[in-house]
Design a protein around this motif. Structure first.
Motif, PDB file in Angstrom:
ATOM      1  N   TYR A   1     -23.089  73.724 -40.296  1.00 25.33           N
ATOM      2  CA  TYR A   1     -23.737  74.789 -41.065  1.00 25.33           C
ATOM      3  C   TYR A   1     -23.333  76.164 -40.541  1.00 25.33           C
ATOM      4  CZ  TYR A   1     -27.343  77.639 -43.206  1.00 25.33           C
ATOM      5  OH  TYR A   1     -28.001  78.604 -43.898  1.00 25.33           O
ATOM      6  N   LEU A   2     -23.348  76.347 -39.239  1.00 19.15           N
ATOM      7  CA  LEU A   2     -22.978  77.637 -38.663  1.00 19.15           C
ATOM      8  C   LEU A   2     -21.511  77.976 -38.925  1.00 19.15           C
ATOM      9  CD1 LEU A   2     -24.953  77.475 -35.297  1.00 19.15           C
ATOM     10  CD2 LEU A   2     -25.444  78.905 -37.294  1.00 19.15           C
ATOM     11  N   LEU A   3     -20.642  76.978 -38.846  1.00 21.98           N
ATOM     12  CA  LEU A   3     -19.223  77.219 -39.136  1.00 21.98           C
ATOM     13  C   LEU A   3     -19.009  77.556 -40.611  1.00 21.98           C
ATOM     14  CD1 LEU A   3     -17.578  74.467 -36.932  1.00 21.98           C
ATOM     15  CD2 LEU A   3     -17.269  76.940 -36.692  1.00 21.98           C
ATOM     16  N   ALA A   4     -19.733  76.894 -41.495  1.00 18.96           N
ATOM     17  CA  ALA A   4     -19.626  77.213 -42.926  1.00 18.96           C
ATOM     18  C   ALA A   4     -20.120  78.631 -43.190  1.00 18.96           C
ATOM     19  CB  ALA A   4     -20.410  76.198 -43.751  1.00 18.96           C
ATOM     20  N   TRP A   5     -21.196  79.026 -42.517  1.00 19.26           N
ATOM     21  CA  TRP A   5     -21.713  80.385 -42.666  1.00 19.26           C
ATOM     22  C   TRP A   5     -20.700  81.401 -42.151  1.00 19.26           C
ATOM     23  CZ3 TRP A   5     -22.842  84.133 -39.013  1.00 19.26           C
ATOM     24  CH2 TRP A   5     -23.531  85.249 -39.492  1.00 19.26           C
ATOM     25  N   LEU A   6     -20.137  81.138 -40.975  1.00 21.89           N
ATOM     26  CA  LEU A   6     -19.146  82.049 -40.402  1.00 21.89           C
ATOM     27  C   LEU A   6     -17.911  82.146 -41.289  1.00 21.89           C
ATOM     28  CD1 LEU A   6     -18.271  83.892 -38.085  1.00 21.89           C
ATOM     29  CD2 LEU A   6     -17.429  81.852 -36.911  1.00 21.89           C
ATOM     30  N   SER A   7     -17.495  81.031 -41.855  1.00 27.91           N
ATOM     31  CA  SER A   7     -16.363  81.028 -42.760  1.00 27.91           C
ATOM     32  C   SER A   7     -16.652  81.884 -43.997  1.00 27.91           C
ATOM     33  CB  SER A   7     -16.025  79.605 -43.179  1.00 27.91           C
ATOM     34  OG  SER A   7     -15.040  79.611 -44.176  1.00 27.91           O
ATOM     35  N   MET A   8     -17.875  81.796 -44.500  1.00 29.28           N
ATOM     36  CA  MET A   8     -18.251  82.601 -45.654  1.00 29.28           C
ATOM     37  C   MET A   8     -18.238  84.085 -45.301  1.00 29.28           C
ATOM     38  SD  MET A   8     -21.778  83.285 -47.559  1.00 29.28           S
ATOM     39  CE  MET A   8     -22.271  83.913 -46.007  1.00 29.28           C
ATOM     40  N   VAL A   9     -18.755  84.424 -44.133  1.00 26.94           N
ATOM     41  CA  VAL A   9     -18.763  85.826 -43.702  1.00 26.94           C
ATOM     42  C   VAL A   9     -17.330  86.343 -43.570  1.00 26.94           C
ATOM     43  CG1 VAL A   9     -19.315  87.351 -41.755  1.00 26.94           C
ATOM     44  CG2 VAL A   9     -21.012  85.734 -42.598  1.00 26.94           C
ATOM     45  N   LEU A  10     -16.458  85.547 -42.986  1.00 25.42           N
ATOM     46  CA  LEU A  10     -15.054  85.960 -42.857  1.00 25.42           C
ATOM     47  C   LEU A  10     -14.381  86.080 -44.219  1.00 25.42           C
ATOM     48  CD1 LEU A  10     -14.051  83.838 -39.753  1.00 25.42           C
ATOM     49  CD2 LEU A  10     -14.212  86.328 -39.866  1.00 25.42           C
ATOM     50  N   GLY A  11     -14.716  85.179 -45.137  1.00 22.93           N
ATOM     51  CA  GLY A  11     -14.154  85.255 -46.479  1.00 22.93           C
ATOM     52  C   GLY A  11     -14.604  86.504 -47.213  1.00 22.93           C
TER      53      GLY A  11
ATOM     54  N   HIS B   1     -10.842  82.527 -41.032  1.00 21.36           N
ATOM     55  CA  HIS B   1     -11.594  82.021 -42.184  1.00 21.36           C
ATOM     56  C   HIS B   1     -11.173  80.586 -42.499  1.00 21.36           C
ATOM     57  CE1 HIS B   1     -13.270  81.695 -46.192  1.00 21.36           C
ATOM     58  NE2 HIS B   1     -12.066  81.644 -46.726  1.00 21.36           N
ATOM     59  N   GLN B   2      -9.879  80.347 -42.540  1.00 19.37           N
ATOM     60  CA  GLN B   2      -9.373  79.003 -42.834  1.00 19.37           C
ATOM     61  C   GLN B   2      -9.770  78.018 -41.739  1.00 19.37           C
ATOM     62  OE1 GLN B   2      -5.118  78.743 -43.168  1.00 19.37           O
ATOM     63  NE2 GLN B   2      -5.156  76.590 -43.727  1.00 19.37           N
ATOM     64  N   HIS B   3      -9.598  78.405 -40.497  1.00 19.14           N
ATOM     65  CA  HIS B   3      -9.890  77.489 -39.390  1.00 19.14           C
ATOM     66  C   HIS B   3     -11.376  77.169 -39.285  1.00 19.14           C
ATOM     67  CE1 HIS B   3      -5.796  78.646 -38.301  1.00 19.14           C
ATOM     68  NE2 HIS B   3      -5.755  77.506 -37.644  1.00 19.14           N
ATOM     69  N   THR B   4     -12.234  78.159 -39.463  1.00 21.94           N
ATOM     70  CA  THR B   4     -13.666  77.873 -39.375  1.00 21.94           C
ATOM     71  C   THR B   4     -14.138  77.004 -40.530  1.00 21.94           C
ATOM     72  OG1 THR B   4     -14.184  79.981 -40.446  1.00 21.94           O
ATOM     73  CG2 THR B   4     -14.302  79.907 -38.038  1.00 21.94           C
ATOM     74  N   SER B   5     -13.581  77.197 -41.708  1.00 23.35           N
ATOM     75  CA  SER B   5     -14.015  76.360 -42.829  1.00 23.35           C
ATOM     76  C   SER B   5     -13.544  74.913 -42.659  1.00 23.35           C
ATOM     77  CB  SER B   5     -13.538  76.932 -44.158  1.00 23.35           C
ATOM     78  OG  SER B   5     -12.139  76.912 -44.224  1.00 23.35           O
ATOM     79  N   LEU B   6     -12.330  74.718 -42.200  1.00 18.03           N
ATOM     80  CA  LEU B   6     -11.849  73.352 -41.995  1.00 18.03           C
ATOM     81  C   LEU B   6     -12.558  72.680 -40.818  1.00 18.03           C
ATOM     82  CD1 LEU B   6      -8.028  73.804 -42.678  1.00 18.03           C
ATOM     83  CD2 LEU B   6      -9.770  72.846 -44.193  1.00 18.03           C
ATOM     84  N   LEU B   7     -12.863  73.449 -39.795  1.00 14.97           N
ATOM     85  CA  LEU B   7     -13.621  72.901 -38.670  1.00 14.97           C
ATOM     86  C   LEU B   7     -15.052  72.553 -39.098  1.00 14.97           C
ATOM     87  CD1 LEU B   7     -13.209  72.187 -35.717  1.00 14.97           C
ATOM     88  CD2 LEU B   7     -13.991  74.475 -35.130  1.00 14.97           C
ATOM     89  N   GLY B   8     -15.639  73.387 -39.942  1.00 10.96           N
ATOM     90  CA  GLY B   8     -16.960  73.076 -40.495  1.00 10.96           C
ATOM     91  C   GLY B   8     -16.934  71.812 -41.332  1.00 10.96           C
ATOM     92  N   LEU B   9     -15.875  71.620 -42.087  1.00 12.16           N
ATOM     93  CA  LEU B   9     -15.713  70.398 -42.873  1.00 12.16           C
ATOM     94  C   LEU B   9     -15.593  69.182 -41.960  1.00 12.16           C
ATOM     95  CD1 LEU B   9     -15.397  69.391 -45.797  1.00 12.16           C
ATOM     96  CD2 LEU B   9     -12.945  69.688 -45.533  1.00 12.16           C
ATOM     97  N   ALA B  10     -14.868  69.323 -40.856  1.00 14.51           N
ATOM     98  CA  ALA B  10     -14.727  68.216 -39.909  1.00 14.51           C
ATOM     99  C   ALA B  10     -16.068  67.869 -39.261  1.00 14.51           C
ATOM    100  CB  ALA B  10     -13.694  68.571 -38.841  1.00 14.51           C
ATOM    101  N   PHE B  11     -16.848  68.881 -38.904  1.00 12.16           N
ATOM    102  CA  PHE B  11     -18.165  68.606 -38.320  1.00 12.16           C
ATOM    103  C   PHE B  11     -19.106  67.987 -39.347  1.00 12.16           C
ATOM    104  CE2 PHE B  11     -16.999  71.080 -34.620  1.00 12.16           C
ATOM    105  CZ  PHE B  11     -17.741  70.471 -33.621  1.00 12.16           C
ATOM    106  N   ALA B  12     -18.992  68.394 -40.606  1.00 10.07           N
ATOM    107  CA  ALA B  12     -19.819  67.783 -41.652  1.00 10.07           C
ATOM    108  C   ALA B  12     -19.447  66.312 -41.840  1.00 10.07           C
ATOM    109  CB  ALA B  12     -19.660  68.549 -42.962  1.00 10.07           C
ATOM    110  N   LEU B  13     -18.164  66.002 -41.778  1.00 11.71           N
ATOM    111  CA  LEU B  13     -17.732  64.616 -41.877  1.00 11.71           C
ATOM    112  C   LEU B  13     -18.236  63.817 -40.682  1.00 11.71           C
ATOM    113  CD1 LEU B  13     -16.082  62.417 -43.301  1.00 11.71           C
ATOM    114  CD2 LEU B  13     -14.101  63.195 -41.990  1.00 11.71           C
ATOM    115  N   PHE B  14     -18.148  64.386 -39.483  1.00  9.71           N
ATOM    116  CA  PHE B  14     -18.669  63.718 -38.297  1.00  9.71           C
ATOM    117  C   PHE B  14     -20.166  63.476 -38.444  1.00  9.71           C
ATOM    118  CE2 PHE B  14     -20.566  63.899 -34.027  1.00  9.71           C
ATOM    119  CZ  PHE B  14     -19.923  62.815 -33.454  1.00  9.71           C
TER     120      PHE B  14
END
Length: 122
Positions: free
Chosen positions: A19-29, A50-63
């Motif tokens: 959630y925090l990574l998705a939020w940070l990705s949105m702020v960067l976007g 922006h790209q790295h935080t969103s993909l990392l957020g996706l990986a944590f969501a999958l985990f």
């Protein structure tokens, strides 16, 4: 009780990090698209984080989703984890909304790699 709680802690922690990574990705976007972005940090500079935080957020969501299979309290199956609204074990509406959100995040994440084909410039 006597149940191991590692799955519970890992699933909750990975959900918060996602959630925090998705939020940070949105702020960067958003920071790439406003007038201030012309000055600092600028579109191309902010795009990589922006790209790295969103993909990392996706990986944590999958985990987060996959670690729930090991949690014996809720007892999700692999099918219930992957199929939206298939869970009847715990809050089916909210879990289904999270699964739909995860799949939408995946589509947005894939757009980083087809950006040139859809003529999106940074």
């Amino acid at each position: 009780g006597t149940e191991p709680t590692a799955f519970w802690y890992l699933s909750r922690a990975s959900a918060m990090v996602a959630y925090l990574l998705a939020w940070l990705s949105m702020v960067l976007g958003v920071s790439m698209t406003n007038k201030l972005a012309r000055l600092w940090p600028g579109g191309p500079v902010a795009f990589d984080p922006h790209q790295h935080t969103s993909l990392l957020g996706l990986a944590f969501a999958l985990f987060h989703a996959l670690i729930l299979i090991g949690d014996k309290y809720i007892a999700y199956t692999f099918f219930q984890v992957l199929t939206p609204f298939a869970s009847t074990n715990y809050e089916p509406l909210w879990v289904g909304a999270g699964q739909v959100g995860f799949y939408l995040m995946g589509v947005v994440g894939l757009s980083f790699y087809v950006r040139k084909q859809i003529n999106q410039e940074v």
